[in-house]
Scaffold this motif. Sequence first.
Motif, mmCIF file in Angstrom:
data_model
loop_
_atom_site.group_PDB
_atom_site.id
_atom_site.type_symbol
_atom_site.label_atom_id
_atom_site.label_comp_id
_atom_site.label_asym_id
_atom_site.label_seq_id
_atom_site.Cartn_x
_atom_site.Cartn_y
_atom_site.Cartn_z
ATOM 1 N N ALA A 1 0.989 -1.315 0.137
ATOM 2 C CA ALA A 1 0.528 0.380 -0.115
ATOM 3 C C ALA A 1 0.749 1.418 0.219
ATOM 4 C CB ALA A 1 -1.043 -0.215 1.121
ATOM 5 N N THR A 2 1.808 1.184 1.300
ATOM 6 C CA THR A 2 3.171 2.436 0.167
ATOM 7 C C THR A 2 3.101 2.879 -0.791
ATOM 8 O OG1 THR A 2 4.892 0.895 1.256
ATOM 9 C CG2 THR A 2 3.302 1.600 2.824
ATOM 10 N N PHE A 3 3.435 1.320 -0.933
ATOM 11 C CA PHE A 3 4.267 1.441 -2.748
ATOM 12 C C PHE A 3 3.018 2.218 -3.478
ATOM 13 C CE2 PHE A 3 4.641 -0.547 -7.075
ATOM 14 C CZ PHE A 3 5.464 -0.526 -7.706
ATOM 15 N N ALA A 4 2.181 1.674 -2.708
ATOM 16 C CA ALA A 4 0.804 2.007 -4.366
ATOM 17 C C ALA A 4 0.818 3.942 -3.927
ATOM 18 C CB ALA A 4 -0.682 1.423 -4.196
ATOM 19 N N VAL A 5 0.644 3.993 -2.948
ATOM 20 C CA VAL A 5 0.238 5.383 -2.937
ATOM 21 C C VAL A 5 1.468 6.395 -3.289
ATOM 22 C CG1 VAL A 5 2.157 5.867 -0.966
ATOM 23 C CG2 VAL A 5 -0.826 6.745 -0.368
ATOM 24 N N GLY A 6 1.817 6.353 -3.984
ATOM 25 C CA GLY A 6 3.245 7.022 -4.633
ATOM 26 C C GLY A 6 2.444 7.257 -6.211
ATOM 27 N N PHE A 7 1.287 6.034 -6.893
ATOM 28 C CA PHE A 7 0.998 6.104 -7.785
ATOM 29 C C PHE A 7 -0.070 7.316 -7.812
ATOM 30 C CE2 PHE A 7 2.954 2.435 -7.902
ATOM 31 C CZ PHE A 7 3.559 2.208 -9.411
ATOM 32 N N GLN B 1 0.142 7.941 -16.490
ATOM 33 C CA GLN B 1 0.942 8.322 -15.179
ATOM 34 C C GLN B 1 -0.950 8.229 -14.621
ATOM 35 O OE1 GLN B 1 3.308 8.557 -14.184
ATOM 36 N NE2 GLN B 1 4.762 9.681 -15.284
ATOM 37 N N ILE B 2 -1.634 8.049 -14.941
ATOM 38 C CA ILE B 2 -3.476 7.651 -14.565
ATOM 39 C C ILE B 2 -2.937 5.670 -15.016
ATOM 40 C CG2 ILE B 2 -5.167 7.299 -15.628
ATOM 41 C CD1 ILE B 2 -5.192 10.528 -16.689
ATOM 42 N N CYS B 3 -2.427 5.231 -16.317
ATOM 43 C CA CYS B 3 -2.175 3.918 -15.968
ATOM 44 C C CYS B 3 -1.903 3.800 -15.062
ATOM 45 C CB CYS B 3 -0.971 3.640 -17.703
ATOM 46 S SG CYS B 3 -1.339 1.913 -17.638
ATOM 47 N N ASN B 4 -0.388 4.393 -14.370
ATOM 48 C CA ASN B 4 0.323 3.798 -13.606
ATOM 49 C C ASN B 4 -0.632 3.964 -12.210
ATOM 50 O OD1 ASN B 4 3.193 2.759 -13.879
ATOM 51 N ND2 ASN B 4 2.705 4.408 -14.996
ATOM 52 N N MET B 5 -1.610 5.098 -11.854
ATOM 53 C CA MET B 5 -1.684 4.985 -10.909
ATOM 54 C C MET B 5 -3.348 3.372 -10.304
ATOM 55 S SD MET B 5 -4.582 8.337 -9.588
ATOM 56 C CE MET B 5 -5.419 8.110 -10.611
ATOM 57 N N ILE B 6 -3.458 3.640 -11.587
ATOM 58 C CA ILE B 6 -4.497 2.518 -11.633
ATOM 59 C C ILE B 6 -4.056 1.189 -11.930
ATOM 60 C CG2 ILE B 6 -6.824 1.587 -12.741
ATOM 61 C CD1 ILE B 6 -6.898 4.102 -13.725
ATOM 62 N N PHE B 7 -3.361 0.926 -12.711
ATOM 63 C CA PHE B 7 -3.064 -0.137 -13.147
ATOM 64 C C PHE B 7 -1.592 -0.477 -12.169
ATOM 65 C CE2 PHE B 7 -5.363 0.245 -17.097
ATOM 66 C CZ PHE B 7 -6.820 -0.468 -16.320
ATOM 67 N N GLY B 8 -0.568 0.425 -12.358
ATOM 68 C CA GLY B 8 0.948 0.009 -11.313
ATOM 69 C C GLY B 8 0.555 0.338 -9.958
ATOM 70 N N GLY B 9 -0.020 1.422 -9.811
ATOM 71 C CA GLY B 9 -0.308 1.105 -7.251
ATOM 72 C C GLY B 9 -1.347 -0.009 -7.288
ATOM 73 N N THR C 1 3.111 -1.399 -17.240
ATOM 74 C CA THR C 1 3.283 -0.443 -16.286
ATOM 75 C C THR C 1 2.711 -1.437 -14.680
ATOM 76 O OG1 THR C 1 1.058 0.596 -16.777
ATOM 77 C CG2 THR C 1 3.159 1.329 -17.192
ATOM 78 N N GLY C 2 1.554 -1.972 -14.477
ATOM 79 C CA GLY C 2 0.991 -3.278 -14.406
ATOM 80 C C GLY C 2 1.311 -4.095 -13.909
ATOM 81 N N GLY C 3 1.568 -4.444 -15.283
ATOM 82 C CA GLY C 3 2.085 -5.919 -15.316
ATOM 83 C C GLY C 3 3.168 -6.411 -15.354
ATOM 84 N N TYR C 4 4.220 -5.636 -15.014
ATOM 85 C CA TYR C 4 5.297 -5.474 -14.692
ATOM 86 C C TYR C 4 5.896 -5.450 -13.326
ATOM 87 C CZ TYR C 4 10.381 -4.577 -14.027
ATOM 88 O OH TYR C 4 12.073 -4.225 -13.466
ATOM 89 N N TYR C 5 4.789 -4.785 -12.745
ATOM 90 C CA TYR C 5 5.369 -5.222 -10.653
ATOM 91 C C TYR C 5 4.547 -6.654 -10.685
ATOM 92 C CZ TYR C 5 6.529 -0.207 -11.297
ATOM 93 O OH TYR C 5 6.533 1.109 -11.916
ATOM 94 N N VAL C 6 3.627 -7.027 -11.449
ATOM 95 C CA VAL C 6 2.980 -8.375 -11.054
ATOM 96 C C VAL C 6 3.990 -8.857 -11.133
ATOM 97 C CG1 VAL C 6 1.726 -10.022 -11.789
ATOM 98 C CG2 VAL C 6 0.835 -7.881 -12.085
ATOM 99 N N VAL C 7 5.327 -9.602 -12.365
ATOM 100 C CA VAL C 7 6.065 -10.301 -12.168
ATOM 101 C C VAL C 7 7.871 -9.573 -11.498
ATOM 102 C CG1 VAL C 7 4.723 -11.400 -14.175
ATOM 103 C CG2 VAL C 7 6.988 -9.236 -14.743
ATOM 104 N N THR C 8 7.616 -9.210 -11.187
ATOM 105 C CA THR C 8 8.798 -8.210 -10.328
ATOM 106 C C THR C 8 8.348 -8.503 -8.693
ATOM 107 O OG1 THR C 8 8.257 -6.165 -10.813
ATOM 108 C CG2 THR C 8 9.831 -7.691 -12.499
ATOM 109 N N SER C 9 7.350 -7.378 -8.629
ATOM 110 C CA SER C 9 7.479 -6.960 -6.474
ATOM 111 C C SER C 9 6.942 -7.806 -6.437
ATOM 112 C CB SER C 9 6.402 -5.855 -6.561
ATOM 113 O OG SER C 9 7.680 -4.395 -6.655
ATOM 114 N N PHE C 10 5.235 -8.242 -7.515
ATOM 115 C CA PHE C 10 4.036 -9.640 -6.620
ATOM 116 C C PHE C 10 4.957 -11.029 -6.517
ATOM 117 C CE2 PHE C 10 1.345 -12.639 -7.485
ATOM 118 C CZ PHE C 10 0.825 -12.661 -5.791
#
Length: 468
Positions: free
Chosen positions: A68-74, A392-400, A269-278
């Motif tokens: 969530a702290t990671f997501a809040v930056g988005f 950045q809207i994409c990053n806020m929704i999908f990346g975060g 954006t979001g897919g990248y974080y799924v296959v790295t951070s998650f």
Amino acid sequence: MSPSPSPSPSPRSTTGQSPYRAAVAALAGTSIEWYDFYAFATAAAIVFNDVFFPPDMSPYLRTLSAFATFAVGFLLRPLGGIVFGHIGDRVGRKKTLVITLVMMGVASFAIGLLPTYAQVGALAPILLIVLRLVQGVAIGGEWGGAVLIAVENAPRGKAAFFGSFAQLGSSVGALLSTGAFSLMNLFGHDAFMSWGWRVPFLASAVLVIVGLVVRVKLEESPVMEEVRREQQAKQADGGEEETKLPVVEVFQKAWRTVLIGVFALATATGGYYVVTSFLLSYGTGDDLRLSESMLLNGLTLAAFLELLVTPWLSWLADRVGSHKVVIAGLGGVVVLSLPQFMVLGTGSVLLIWLMMLAMRLVMSALYGPIASILVEGFAPHVRYTGISLSYQICNMIFGGLAPLAAVSLAAAAGGHYWPPAVMLMAISAIGIVCTARLHRLGKAQTQAQASDGPTEPPMTHKPVPTAL
């Protein structure tokens, strides 16, 4: 096969700035900013849940809180896109790139100095969130400017290739970040959790100084120079259009392009974080208990592969069409999503690393070419704002939200990997449709601008039906 219409860089500026110098400046800055960003993502996956949150919380809630702290930056990234997009479209690309770099570097260095929950209690996560918000604003204005400074200085027929230098900052940053955390892991778990995790954040100060040296010597984009001349001419004639805010004009005239761009970018954006951070969090969780070092080393190898293949895939995009390369990459993500997580259960280092490399290969087809596709859809005088909003809207929704959604879906399924994998497949399938539509919108923008007459100098790109 005919190539996609090229985005609209213009002739060399009167100062004769080399396109390679502009590309290196874009690469240097984005590498540092993404290094800081991925350092936070990595720490959120394996450190912050233990360091910044109460030990009596359940492991699931601590992990969710860390993400969530990671997501809040988005949340503030679109604001950064609007603010720095306005500066970039009205004042210049260069100044925004210097400001965003300093903001990101100061915030990251400060994270390395933060007290832990054991030391100051609830103040620790609050301070972490504040610094994360500063990071979000800074990165919100970085990507658009870096892409434009590279693309708008590109020679004929090489928009995707030179635009990929800004995108390479993501892989360089990921490589440096995962490499730094892997190095700190060699000191042992106790040392890593005590002080080792701080070193990558503190080291960003040195990188920022290097980036500033490169960027302060950068000259303004030739397209921006022409936009300034047009603005001055219209203001001299008493024109009213120049008083309109770039963000207002974008939403009035190109809101469809912004919206479709959001979904076209979702996997990158979001897919990248799924296959790295998650993936890192899931693999080291209580169910699988895979080695952190093994997964970090695999991600380091994947980032290195991305660094090698992204320029080549972008070179290919200039020849066969950027949209075709991106769509092929999205198709590859659909195919590999289930196997990427399935192999984690085998515990085989070889299989896990091979799937990491395969997934990063197909995702690399998205990073470089997608920038040139997005640039096509916006007029030069609002281009910084337009592409920044989509990204950045994409990053806020999908990346975060993607890592949070992946954690929640896996937990709801009893720890099974298939719900996050199916989510990634769905996002990528939507991305295929939207990328094709974005390409068509770019062609329409090209034709519309041609019918109104040129608004900037002729392009340096290989001639296409018109110049944007």
